[in-house]
Motif scaffolding. Structure first.
Motif, PDB file in Angstrom:
ATOM      1  N   TRP A  39       0.822  -1.214   0.000  1.00  0.00           N
ATOM      2  CA  TRP A  39       0.000   0.000   0.000  1.00  0.00           C
ATOM      3  C   TRP A  39       0.856   1.264   0.000  1.00  0.00           C
ATOM      4  N   PHE A  40       2.019   1.216   0.627  1.00  0.00           N
ATOM      5  CA  PHE A  40       2.943   2.350   0.564  1.00  0.00           C
ATOM      6  C   PHE A  40       3.373   2.594  -0.886  1.00  0.00           C
ATOM      7  N   SER A  41       3.665   1.500  -1.610  1.00  0.00           N
ATOM      8  CA  SER A  41       4.079   1.623  -3.009  1.00  0.00           C
ATOM      9  C   SER A  41       2.950   2.189  -3.858  1.00  0.00           C
ATOM     10  N   VAL A  42       1.728   1.658  -3.664  1.00  0.00           N
ATOM     11  CA  VAL A  42       0.585   2.119  -4.457  1.00  0.00           C
ATOM     12  C   VAL A  42       0.296   3.597  -4.194  1.00  0.00           C
ATOM     13  N   LEU A  43       0.261   3.980  -2.931  1.00  0.00           N
ATOM     14  CA  LEU A  43      -0.040   5.378  -2.594  1.00  0.00           C
ATOM     15  C   LEU A  43       1.079   6.312  -3.057  1.00  0.00           C
ATOM     16  N   GLY A  44       2.328   5.883  -2.860  1.00  0.00           N
ATOM     17  CA  GLY A  44       3.447   6.720  -3.309  1.00  0.00           C
ATOM     18  C   GLY A  44       3.423   6.909  -4.809  1.00  0.00           C
ATOM     19  N   THR A  94       0.841   6.696  -6.791  1.00  0.00           N
ATOM     20  CA  THR A  94      -0.318   7.516  -7.146  1.00  0.00           C
ATOM     21  C   THR A  94      -0.064   8.993  -6.890  1.00  0.00           C
ATOM     22  N   VAL A  95       0.556   9.298  -5.765  1.00  0.00           N
ATOM     23  CA  VAL A  95       0.850  10.700  -5.446  1.00  0.00           C
ATOM     24  C   VAL A  95       1.760  11.320  -6.496  1.00  0.00           C
TER      25      VAL A  95
END
Length: 219
Positions: free
Chosen positions: A206-211, A213-214
Motif C-alpha cells: 500500500w505504501f508503493s501504491v499510494l506513493g 499515485t501521489v
C-alpha cells in the motif's frame, strides 16, 4: 539508469552466456559514456573488473571472453564521439575534456560524506530492505552465507560500494549524481521484499501504491 541496469544484467548473464553478456555490457558502456559521461563509464568498468576479484563465480576463463567482447563493442562507441567532436572543433573538444576531467580531479570541491548523508532519504526505503537482506544471511547455512556462494548478492553489493566510493571521491556532489546507486541497491533489496511477513508485505504494497499515485497526480 536504463543502460546502467542493462550493465548489471549483463554481468549476471555473463555467468551463463559469456558472449551475450559481453555484447550487452559493451552496449551499456558505450551508451552510458554517450549519455552520462566519463565518471559513470569508469564506475561501470571498475565494477566489471572487480567481479573476479571479489567472487570466484566470475573468476573463470569465460568471463575473460565477456570482457573482451564488451571492449570490442564499447570501444567504437566511446571513441567515435570524441573523435568527431575534435574533428568538428578542437576548441570544443578541449573545453569538454577540461570540464569532464576536472570534475573528477578537482579535490577542492569534494565532499566525501555527502552521498552517505543523503542516502537516508534519497534511497528510502530501498537501503532499509537491502540491510534486511544482509541481516537475513545470519540464518543461512554456512555453505550458503559466504559471498562466494551468493552471486545475486555480491554483484549489487560490489556495485553499490564501488559506486559510492567513486562518487564520494569525485568533485561536484549533487543529489542527481546519486541516481547510479539506486539500481544496485534495488537489486540488493529484492530478496528482502520476497521474505517479508504478511503484515509488512501489505504495508509495503500500500505504501508503493499510494506513493506511485501521489507522484502520478503531481506529474
Amino acid at each position: 539508469m536504463l543502460f546502467r541496469s542493462v550493465a548489471y544484467y549483463a554481468l549476471a548473464l555473463a555467468l551463463r552466456r559469456p558472449i551475450a553478456g559481453g555484447v550487452l555490457l559493451g552496449v551499456a558502456l558505450g551508451a552510458v559514456f554517450l549519455s552520462q559521461g566519463v565518471l559513470e563509464t569508469l564506475i561501470l568498468m571498475m565494477i566489471a573488473l572487480a567481479m573476479p576479484v571479489v567472487s570466484r563465480d566470475w573468476r573463470r576463463n569465460a568471463y575473460a571472453r565477456t570482457l573482451g567482447m564488451a571492449l570490442l563493442i564499447a570501444a567504437p562507441l566511446i571513441v567515435a564521439w570524441p573523435l568527431a567532436l575534435h574533428a568538428r572543433s578542437p576548441e570544443l573538444f578541449s573545453t569538454w575534456l577540461q570540464l569532464d576531467w576536472h570534475a573528477l580531479l578537482d579535490a577542492h570541491q569534494r565532499d566525501p560524506s555527502y552521498y552517505v548523508r543523503i542516502l537516508v532519504w534519497h534511497a528510502w526505503p530501498v537501503w532499509l530492505l537491502g540491510l534486511w537482506t544482509l541481516w537475513q544471511l545470519r540464518h543461512a547455512p554456512k555453505a550458503q552465507a559466504g559471498v562466494h556462494a551468493a552471486p545475486g548478492l555480491v554483484l549489487p553489493l560490489t556495485g553499490a560500494l564501488i559506486t559510492l566510493i567513486a562518487l564520494s571521491w569525485a568533485s561536484g556532489a549533487r543529489d542527481l549524481y546519486a541516481l547510479p546507486l539506486l539500481p544496485a541497491l534495488a537489486l540488493l533489496a529484492a530478496p528482502a521484499a520476497q521474505g517479508l511477513r504478511r503484515g509488512a508485505a501489505n504495508a509495503w504494497f500500500w505504501f508503493s501504491v499510494l506513493g506511485f499515485t501521489v507522484f502520478i497526480v503531481a506529474a
